[in-house]
Design a protein around this motif. Structure first.
Motif, PDB file in Angstrom:
ATOM      1  N   ASP A  77       0.693  -1.291  -0.200  1.00 12.38           N
ATOM      2  CA  ASP A  77      -0.070  -0.011  -0.016  1.00 12.38           C
ATOM      3  C   ASP A  77       0.811   1.112  -0.057  1.00 12.38           C
ATOM      4  OD1 ASP A  77      -1.788   2.281   0.374  1.00 12.38           O
ATOM      5  OD2 ASP A  77      -2.822   0.581   2.508  1.00 12.38           O
ATOM      6  N   PRO A  78       0.784   2.136  -0.835  1.00 10.27           N
ATOM      7  CA  PRO A  78       1.745   2.776  -1.177  1.00 10.27           C
ATOM      8  C   PRO A  78       1.473   4.244  -0.026  1.00 10.27           C
ATOM      9  CG  PRO A  78       0.606   3.591  -2.699  1.00 10.27           C
ATOM     10  CD  PRO A  78       0.719   1.779  -2.339  1.00 10.27           C
ATOM     11  N   GLU A  79       0.456   4.599   0.326  1.00 14.53           N
ATOM     12  CA  GLU A  79       0.284   5.008   1.664  1.00 14.53           C
ATOM     13  C   GLU A  79       0.800   4.590   2.511  1.00 14.53           C
ATOM     14  OE1 GLU A  79      -2.030   7.638   1.183  1.00 14.53           O
ATOM     15  OE2 GLU A  79      -1.370   7.594  -0.811  1.00 14.53           O
ATOM     16  N   ARG A  80       1.170   3.421   3.250  1.00 10.94           N
ATOM     17  CA  ARG A  80       1.321   3.011   4.344  1.00 10.94           C
ATOM     18  C   ARG A  80       2.941   2.906   4.384  1.00 10.94           C
ATOM     19  NH1 ARG A  80      -0.794  -2.433   5.765  1.00 10.94           N
ATOM     20  NH2 ARG A  80      -0.148  -1.898   8.069  1.00 10.94           N
ATOM     21  N   ASN A  85       4.031  -2.614   4.734  1.00  8.94           N
ATOM     22  CA  ASN A  85       4.303  -3.754   4.027  1.00  8.94           C
ATOM     23  C   ASN A  85       4.802  -4.300   4.247  1.00  8.94           C
ATOM     24  OD1 ASN A  85       2.470  -2.035   1.723  1.00  8.94           O
ATOM     25  ND2 ASN A  85       3.403  -0.116   1.517  1.00  8.94           N
ATOM     26  N   LEU A  86       6.293  -4.456   4.733  1.00  7.64           N
ATOM     27  CA  LEU A  86       7.379  -6.176   4.950  1.00  7.64           C
ATOM     28  C   LEU A  86       6.111  -6.547   5.965  1.00  7.64           C
ATOM     29  CD1 LEU A  86       9.853  -7.518   4.271  1.00  7.64           C
ATOM     30  CD2 LEU A  86      10.486  -5.583   6.600  1.00  7.64           C
ATOM     31  N   ALA A  87       5.967  -5.979   6.867  1.00  6.58           N
ATOM     32  CA  ALA A  87       4.909  -6.365   8.478  1.00  6.58           C
ATOM     33  C   ALA A  87       3.745  -7.361   7.467  1.00  6.58           C
ATOM     34  CB  ALA A  87       4.773  -5.711   9.197  1.00  6.58           C
ATOM     35  N   ASP A  88       2.935  -7.370   6.725  1.00  5.05           N
ATOM     36  CA  ASP A  88       2.490  -7.936   5.935  1.00  5.05           C
ATOM     37  C   ASP A  88       2.652  -9.225   5.012  1.00  5.05           C
ATOM     38  OD1 ASP A  88       0.350  -5.955   7.514  1.00  5.05           O
ATOM     39  OD2 ASP A  88      -0.097  -4.760   5.494  1.00  5.05           O
ATOM     40  N   ALA A  89       3.821  -7.897   4.250  1.00  8.77           N
ATOM     41  CA  ALA A  89       3.924  -9.609   3.393  1.00  8.77           C
ATOM     42  C   ALA A  89       4.892 -11.042   4.647  1.00  8.77           C
ATOM     43  CB  ALA A  89       5.094  -9.067   2.637  1.00  8.77           C
ATOM     44  N   GLU A 132      10.177 -12.148  -4.644  1.00  5.22           N
ATOM     45  CA  GLU A 132      10.153 -11.312  -5.449  1.00  5.22           C
ATOM     46  C   GLU A 132       9.671  -9.931  -4.499  1.00  5.22           C
ATOM     47  OE1 GLU A 132       9.861 -12.047  -9.765  1.00  5.22           O
ATOM     48  OE2 GLU A 132      11.634 -13.213  -9.214  1.00  5.22           O
ATOM     49  N   ARG A 133       8.472 -10.157  -3.993  1.00  7.31           N
ATOM     50  CA  ARG A 133       6.935  -9.154  -3.462  1.00  7.31           C
ATOM     51  C   ARG A 133       8.114  -8.441  -2.813  1.00  7.31           C
ATOM     52  NH1 ARG A 133       2.166  -8.767  -3.818  1.00  7.31           N
ATOM     53  NH2 ARG A 133       2.462  -8.662  -5.965  1.00  7.31           N
ATOM     54  N   ILE A 134       9.198  -8.597  -1.793  1.00  5.45           N
ATOM     55  CA  ILE A 134       9.756  -8.535  -0.565  1.00  5.45           C
ATOM     56  C   ILE A 134      10.665  -7.523  -1.272  1.00  5.45           C
ATOM     57  CG2 ILE A 134      11.217  -8.974   1.710  1.00  5.45           C
ATOM     58  CD1 ILE A 134       9.199 -11.819   1.376  1.00  5.45           C
ATOM     59  N   GLU A 135      11.304  -8.325  -2.439  1.00  4.71           N
ATOM     60  CA  GLU A 135      12.512  -7.367  -2.424  1.00  4.71           C
ATOM     61  C   GLU A 135      11.919  -6.046  -2.942  1.00  4.71           C
ATOM     62  OE1 GLU A 135      14.759  -9.802  -5.605  1.00  4.71           O
ATOM     63  OE2 GLU A 135      15.464 -10.504  -4.300  1.00  4.71           O
ATOM     64  N   ALA A 136      10.835  -6.017  -3.368  1.00  6.13           N
ATOM     65  CA  ALA A 136       9.867  -4.566  -4.211  1.00  6.13           C
ATOM     66  C   ALA A 136      10.172  -3.769  -3.300  1.00  6.13           C
ATOM     67  CB  ALA A 136       9.112  -5.221  -5.122  1.00  6.13           C
ATOM     68  N   ILE A 137       9.866  -4.324  -1.945  1.00  2.81           N
ATOM     69  CA  ILE A 137       8.870  -3.299  -0.770  1.00  2.81           C
ATOM     70  C   ILE A 137      10.254  -3.050  -0.476  1.00  2.81           C
ATOM     71  CG2 ILE A 137       8.013  -3.551   1.552  1.00  2.81           C
ATOM     72  CD1 ILE A 137       6.244  -5.864   0.633  1.00  2.81           C
ATOM     73  N   LEU A 138      11.522  -3.647   0.013  1.00  5.52           N
ATOM     74  CA  LEU A 138      12.522  -2.844   0.185  1.00  5.52           C
ATOM     75  C   LEU A 138      12.972  -1.732  -0.895  1.00  5.52           C
ATOM     76  CD1 LEU A 138      13.899  -6.075   1.988  1.00  5.52           C
ATOM     77  CD2 LEU A 138      12.683  -4.654   3.491  1.00  5.52           C
ATOM     78  N   HIS A 139      13.176  -2.343  -2.177  1.00  3.56           N
ATOM     79  CA  HIS A 139      13.213  -1.244  -3.104  1.00  3.56           C
ATOM     80  C   HIS A 139      12.578   0.231  -2.776  1.00  3.56           C
ATOM     81  CE1 HIS A 139      16.067  -5.147  -4.404  1.00  3.56           C
ATOM     82  NE2 HIS A 139      16.845  -3.721  -4.489  1.00  3.56           N
ATOM     83  N   GLU A 140      11.384  -0.124  -2.413  1.00  4.44           N
ATOM     84  CA  GLU A 140      10.630   1.162  -2.365  1.00  4.44           C
ATOM     85  C   GLU A 140      10.547   1.669  -1.267  1.00  4.44           C
ATOM     86  OE1 GLU A 140       8.103   4.169  -3.226  1.00  4.44           O
ATOM     87  OE2 GLU A 140       8.717   2.789  -4.632  1.00  4.44           O
ATOM     88  N   GLY A 141      10.998   1.432  -0.371  1.00  5.71           N
ATOM     89  CA  GLY A 141      11.451   1.454   1.038  1.00  5.71           C
ATOM     90  C   GLY A 141      12.768   2.564   0.950  1.00  5.71           C
ATOM     91  N   MET A 142      13.927   1.892   0.058  1.00  4.24           N
ATOM     92  CA  MET A 142      15.313   2.457   0.118  1.00  4.24           C
ATOM     93  C   MET A 142      14.870   3.991  -1.280  1.00  4.24           C
ATOM     94  SD  MET A 142      19.165   0.876  -1.520  1.00  4.24           S
ATOM     95  CE  MET A 142      17.929   0.937  -3.169  1.00  4.24           C
ATOM     96  N   ARG A 143      13.719   3.742  -2.284  1.00  2.17           N
ATOM     97  CA  ARG A 143      13.647   4.912  -3.002  1.00  2.17           C
ATOM     98  C   ARG A 143      13.097   5.424  -2.707  1.00  2.17           C
ATOM     99  NH1 ARG A 143       9.981   7.497  -5.320  1.00  2.17           N
ATOM    100  NH2 ARG A 143       7.613   6.072  -4.502  1.00  2.17           N
ATOM    101  N   SER A 144      12.558   5.810  -1.682  1.00  2.00           N
ATOM    102  CA  SER A 144      11.468   6.685  -1.165  1.00  2.00           C
ATOM    103  C   SER A 144      12.446   7.815   0.731  1.00  2.00           C
ATOM    104  CB  SER A 144      10.036   6.420  -0.198  1.00  2.00           C
ATOM    105  OG  SER A 144      10.286   5.311   0.705  1.00  2.00           O
ATOM    106  N   GLY A 145      13.281   6.777   0.782  1.00  2.98           N
ATOM    107  CA  GLY A 145      14.245   7.477   0.870  1.00  2.98           C
ATOM    108  C   GLY A 145      14.190   6.717   2.829  1.00  2.98           C
ATOM    109  N   GLU A 146      12.956   5.760   2.762  1.00  5.43           N
ATOM    110  CA  GLU A 146      13.658   5.030   4.413  1.00  5.43           C
ATOM    111  C   GLU A 146      14.321   3.886   4.692  1.00  5.43           C
ATOM    112  OE1 GLU A 146       8.638   4.028   5.510  1.00  5.43           O
ATOM    113  OE2 GLU A 146       8.647   4.374   3.052  1.00  5.43           O
ATOM    114  N   LEU A 147      14.939   3.413   3.700  1.00  2.28           N
ATOM    115  CA  LEU A 147      15.630   2.457   3.450  1.00  2.28           C
ATOM    116  C   LEU A 147      17.105   3.226   3.401  1.00  2.28           C
ATOM    117  CD1 LEU A 147      13.412  -1.027   3.144  1.00  2.28           C
ATOM    118  CD2 LEU A 147      14.144   0.621   5.972  1.00  2.28           C
ATOM    119  N   GLY A 148      18.763   2.888   3.910  1.00  2.67           N
ATOM    120  CA  GLY A 148      19.242   2.867   3.220  1.00  2.67           C
ATOM    121  C   GLY A 148      20.190   1.779   2.297  1.00  2.67           C
TER     122      GLY A 148
END
Length: 194
Positions: A77-80, A85-89, A132-148
């Motif tokens: 969910d882009p709003e979360r 999102n990782l916890a849901d997956a 792949e879905r989990i990787e996508a969640i993590l990469h989105e977190g990196m893209r948004s600046g939430e993750l390093g």
């Protein structure tokens, strides 16, 4: 050759669904090693020919039955937050191993280890898309600046599922919601920006 048109006989999608459910029930009752096309057909209330018209043997049938039974991972969910999102997956992954779906659960996963060809197909067709879905969640977190940038490490997406599986193997129970939170913290600990 077409399925019989006798009134009351299942055909098409209805018969296929019955075969999938019978396959999963047979797996749960007997394990993969003792699974037979005859047993599946009997449980599904159909003939072996109906199975062999669709699948050349039990391996591809089992994989199709697993794909049928596995719920899709929740869409991020882009709003979360990435964390939510990782916890849901990971909770969905845990639910599969816990037998909260039609998949037979952890006993079947352990049984897979004895069948190299089935294990390889299961990893390719069932596990890989979930990673792949989990990787996508993590990469989105990196893209948004939430993750390093450490999130690029190839083991980042595997850490959560591995810890969930380890919990099952050590305790025989699925991780609790609190343990899922701790697993998420473990995955994100080294990837969070400072």
């Amino acid at each position: 050759m077409t399925e019989s048109t006798t009134p009351g006989r299942r055909r098409g999608a209805e018969l296929e669904q019955a075969i999938y459910v019978a396959t999963l029930d047979e797996l749960a009752a007997n394990g993969y090693g003792r699974l037979t096309m005859e047993g599946i057909a009997a449980r599904a209330g159909t003939g072996k020919a109906a199975l062999y018209r669709r699948w050349p043997g039990k391996q591809p049938l089992v994989l199709d039955a697993l794909r049928y039974a596995l719920p899709p991972l929740p869409e991020p969910d882009p709003e979360r937050s990435t964390r939510e999102n990782l916890a849901d997956a990971l909770a969905a992954f845990s639910g599969v191993l816990a037998g909260r779906t039609l998949v037979p659960g952890i006993e079947f996963i352990v049984d897979l280890l004895r069948e190299p060809d089935l294990r390889a197909m299961f990893a390719d067709r069932v596990i890989a898309p979930r990673l792949e879905r989990i990787e996508a969640i993590l990469h989105e977190g990196m893209r948004s600046g939430e993750l390093g940038p450490e999130i690029e490490h190839p083991l980042a997406a595997r850490t959560g599922p591995a810890l969930i599986l380890q919990t099952f193997l050590l305790t025989g129970e699925p991780p609790s919601p609190r343990e899922i939170d701790l697993i998420v913290d473990t995955v994100l600990h080294r990837t969070a920006t400072s």
